[in-house]
Scaffold this active site. Structure first.
Site, PDB file in Angstrom:
ATOM      1  N   HIS A  34      -6.315  -1.405   7.088  1.00 12.54           N
ATOM      2  CA  HIS A  34      -6.215  -0.053   6.522  1.00 12.54           C
ATOM      3  C   HIS A  34      -7.459   0.778   6.833  1.00 12.54           C
ATOM      4  O   HIS A  34      -7.802   1.695   6.095  1.00 12.54           O
ATOM      5  CB  HIS A  34      -5.917  -0.105   5.016  1.00 12.54           C
ATOM      6  CG  HIS A  34      -4.556  -0.687   4.736  1.00 12.54           C
ATOM      7  ND1 HIS A  34      -3.400   0.069   4.831  1.00 12.54           N
ATOM      8  CD2 HIS A  34      -4.161  -1.951   4.435  1.00 12.54           C
ATOM      9  CE1 HIS A  34      -2.357  -0.713   4.563  1.00 12.54           C
ATOM     10  NE2 HIS A  34      -2.796  -1.943   4.329  1.00 12.54           N
ATOM     11  N   ASP A  36      -7.816   1.674  10.339  1.00 15.30           N
ATOM     12  CA  ASP A  36      -7.554   2.364  11.618  1.00 15.30           C
ATOM     13  C   ASP A  36      -7.207   3.834  11.421  1.00 15.30           C
ATOM     14  O   ASP A  36      -7.713   4.698  12.125  1.00 15.30           O
ATOM     15  CB  ASP A  36      -6.522   1.620  12.490  1.00 15.30           C
ATOM     16  CG  ASP A  36      -5.135   1.452  11.901  1.00 15.30           C
ATOM     17  OD1 ASP A  36      -4.923   1.759  10.707  1.00 15.30           O
ATOM     18  OD2 ASP A  36      -4.234   0.993  12.646  1.00 15.30           O
ATOM     19  N   ALA A 122       6.902  -9.852   9.279  1.00 14.84           N
ATOM     20  CA  ALA A 122       5.877 -10.790   8.814  1.00 14.84           C
ATOM     21  C   ALA A 122       4.477 -10.205   8.940  1.00 14.84           C
ATOM     22  O   ALA A 122       3.491 -10.884   8.698  1.00 14.84           O
ATOM     23  CB  ALA A 122       5.977 -12.096   9.601  1.00 14.84           C
ATOM     24  N   GLY A 123       4.393  -8.960   9.362  1.00 16.52           N
ATOM     25  CA  GLY A 123       3.074  -8.333   9.489  1.00 16.52           C
ATOM     26  C   GLY A 123       2.347  -8.744  10.757  1.00 16.52           C
ATOM     27  O   GLY A 123       1.124  -8.654  10.832  1.00 16.52           O
ATOM     28  N   LEU A 124       3.100  -9.204  11.776  1.00 12.68           N
ATOM     29  CA  LEU A 124       2.466  -9.592  13.040  1.00 12.68           C
ATOM     30  C   LEU A 124       2.823  -8.607  14.153  1.00 12.68           C
ATOM     31  O   LEU A 124       2.767  -8.925  15.328  1.00 12.68           O
ATOM     32  CB  LEU A 124       2.861 -11.025  13.413  1.00 12.68           C
ATOM     33  CG  LEU A 124       2.458 -12.093  12.381  1.00 12.68           C
ATOM     34  CD1 LEU A 124       2.952 -13.478  12.794  1.00 12.68           C
ATOM     35  CD2 LEU A 124       0.935 -12.131  12.186  1.00 12.68           C
ATOM     36  N   SER A 125       3.219  -7.413  13.744  1.00 14.13           N
ATOM     37  CA  SER A 125       3.478  -6.320  14.685  1.00 14.13           C
ATOM     38  C   SER A 125       4.638  -6.563  15.624  1.00 14.13           C
ATOM     39  O   SER A 125       4.555  -6.303  16.832  1.00 14.13           O
ATOM     40  CB  SER A 125       2.229  -5.992  15.508  1.00 14.13           C
ATOM     41  OG  SER A 125       1.275  -5.484  14.670  1.00 14.13           O
ATOM     42  N   GLU A 159       6.557   5.573  16.625  1.00  6.53           N
ATOM     43  CA  GLU A 159       6.729   4.965  15.303  1.00  6.53           C
ATOM     44  C   GLU A 159       6.511   6.017  14.200  1.00  6.53           C
ATOM     45  O   GLU A 159       7.247   6.070  13.223  1.00  6.53           O
ATOM     46  CB  GLU A 159       5.774   3.784  15.134  1.00  6.53           C
ATOM     47  CG  GLU A 159       6.009   3.073  13.831  1.00  6.53           C
ATOM     48  CD  GLU A 159       5.709   1.583  13.870  1.00  6.53           C
ATOM     49  OE1 GLU A 159       5.574   1.008  14.966  1.00  6.53           O
ATOM     50  OE2 GLU A 159       5.626   0.998  12.773  1.00  6.53           O
ATOM     51  N   ASP A 171      -2.075  -1.633  16.175  1.00  5.15           N
ATOM     52  CA  ASP A 171      -1.092  -2.610  16.648  1.00  5.15           C
ATOM     53  C   ASP A 171      -0.706  -2.345  18.106  1.00  5.15           C
ATOM     54  O   ASP A 171      -0.671  -3.254  18.940  1.00  5.15           O
ATOM     55  CB  ASP A 171       0.166  -2.571  15.773  1.00  5.15           C
ATOM     56  CG  ASP A 171      -0.160  -2.796  14.306  1.00  5.15           C
ATOM     57  OD1 ASP A 171      -1.290  -3.214  14.002  1.00  5.15           O
ATOM     58  OD2 ASP A 171       0.719  -2.534  13.463  1.00  5.15           O
ATOM     59  N   TYR A 222       2.786   2.198   2.129  1.00  2.00           N
ATOM     60  CA  TYR A 222       1.789   2.375   3.191  1.00  2.00           C
ATOM     61  C   TYR A 222       1.440   3.853   3.312  1.00  2.00           C
ATOM     62  O   TYR A 222       0.271   4.240   3.338  1.00  2.00           O
ATOM     63  CB  TYR A 222       2.386   1.847   4.501  1.00  2.00           C
ATOM     64  CG  TYR A 222       1.461   1.922   5.690  1.00  2.00           C
ATOM     65  CD1 TYR A 222       0.652   0.846   6.035  1.00  2.00           C
ATOM     66  CD2 TYR A 222       1.390   3.069   6.472  1.00  2.00           C
ATOM     67  CE1 TYR A 222      -0.199   0.912   7.131  1.00  2.00           C
ATOM     68  CE2 TYR A 222       0.537   3.144   7.556  1.00  2.00           C
ATOM     69  CZ  TYR A 222      -0.246   2.058   7.885  1.00  2.00           C
ATOM     70  OH  TYR A 222      -1.094   2.138   8.969  1.00  2.00           O
TER      71      TYR A 222
END
Ligand code: GLA
Length: 389
Positions: A34, A36, A122-125, A159, A171, A222
């Protein structure tokens, strides 16, 4: 690991011709979450899970996109169509097509076959991986020069505009620029970066809580965090006119002006300011192989994300506390946006098997969920892939 030759054969049996193949990786962030979108610093690494895209030209101007993971096909005819009516997964490639076209890249129609190894939600982009692989594939197929930084910025825009998550650049940048054995120390304002070698012997072990980031609700949380940071900048900017982003505020300045902020905004700002400082210190700790410093910094980061930024959850906290009880662990924290997803752990190679066994059993016993644990190496970023027909 997907075999490009098998992917090409699957493509051929679906669409009738041989494709070109591209792939782009997911990422894990070692520290700096948080930060970037506050013009701050991050320290991510690409991981060896890729989204693969096979692609060939069509005679018409349609884009037919097949998702192997979801066994679903999307047809993109009028890319301006409303995003409300399309399957969520297809908004990523659609957004990329639209951004490429509005950046004046000439694209005609294409058949696109997407197959991803990146765990979803899963938060792994997994999102950045599908965006970047689609962009590389389209640019490569139509003979355009692939400029990684430009691609990263364009995918971030896709995005932001098409999916509605106001994500930062971390990411997509990592998916484009990843380097084997290295994390990237990235300044998200200047977009300059430095490779930071991960000390030999340390493995990146990622523990998936199996609590899915609920995309719609976590996207909105977010975005709320992001607005709170912007409010902090607006209020602090009244007394500190040179402040453009939280990156420009020191902890002393924040403390001095605390009464200008609500409690929540104060805490969000404090996380960002202290986290930025930790990223620089973590880069030095990696460079000097100071494992105890790594451990302290990652712990402090987790606590700050949990208490000040309030984006952790019970399962992530449990996973971190289980990791802390294991030998050979030099750092453990939640990684990425939070609200579920994964923790990242720096584990000495010799202790990895024991770590996996213990953490997995204890987590299952406490939560009833079987976690997935991935032992990763820092990997290379997006590229075309050759295969033999
Ligand atoms: C998500 C966003 C990134 C970043 C992280 C949190 O992954 O896509 O831009 O903000 O969350 O660090």
């Amino acid at each position: 690991m997907i075999d490009p030759k098998i992917l090409a054969i699957q493509f051929k049996s679906r669409f009738g011709d041989w494709p070109q193949i591209y792939r782009a990786p997911g990422r894990v962030n070692l520290i700096g979450d948080h930060t970037d979108y506050n013009d701050g610093f991050v320290l991510p690494a690409a991981i060896g899970f890729y989204c693969w895209v096979a692609i060939s030209k069509r005679a018409d101007s349609d884009f037919v996109i097949f998702s192997e993971n979801l066994q679903d096909t999307a047809l993109v005819r009028d890319v301006q169509e409303s995003s409300g009516v399309v399957a969520k997964w297809s908004r990523y490639p659609r957004g990329v097509i639209r951004e490429l076209q509005s950046s004046e890249y000439d694209l005609r129609g294409a058949n696109i076959y997407v197959s991803s190894e990146v765990p979803m939600g899963a938060g792994l982009s997994s999102s950045a991986a599908i965006e970047v692989s689609t962009a590389y594939a389209l640019l490569g197929l139509f003979g355009h020069k692939i400029e990684p930084l430009r691609v990263a910025l364009l995918c971030q825009k896709a995005e932001n505009h098409f999916v509605g998550a106001r994500c930062g650049i971390m990411d997509q940048f990592t998916s484009c620029h990843g380097q084997t054995h290295n994390a990237l120390f990235l300044d998200c304002r200047s977009l300059e970066y430095r490779k930071i070698r991960i000390p030999d012997g340390l493995r990146l072990v990622i523990c998936n809580t199996m609590v899915q980031r609920q995309l719609s609700s976590s996207d909105s949380q977010y975005n709320t965090r992001r607005e709170e940071c912007e409010e902090g900048v607006r209020r602090l900017g009244k007394v500190l006119p040179s402040v453009r982003a939280l990156r420009d505020v020191t902890l002393a300045q924040l403390e001095k002006n605390r009464e200008l902020l609500s409690d929540a905004v104060y805490k969000r700002c404090r996380h960002v300011i202290t986290e930025n400082d930790r990223v620089g210190r973590m880069a030095s700790a990696l460079e000097t192989n100071d494992k105890l410093a790594m451990k302290d910094l990652m712990h402090a980061s987790h606590v700050s994300l949990r208490d000040d930024y309030e984006v952790s959850c019970a399962e992530l906290d449990l996973m971190v506390s289980l990791a802390a009880q294991q030998d050979g662990v030099y750092g453990s924290r939640m990684t990425g946006a939070g609200f579920g997803g994964c923790t990242v752990n720096m584990v000495l190679g010799d202790f990895v098997a024991e770590f996996q066994g213990h953490v997995s059993a204890a987590y299952l016993a406490e939560t009833g969920r079987r976690p997935e644990i991935y032992v990763c190496e820092a990997a290379d970023g997006a590229a075309a892939v050759e295969f033999k027909k």
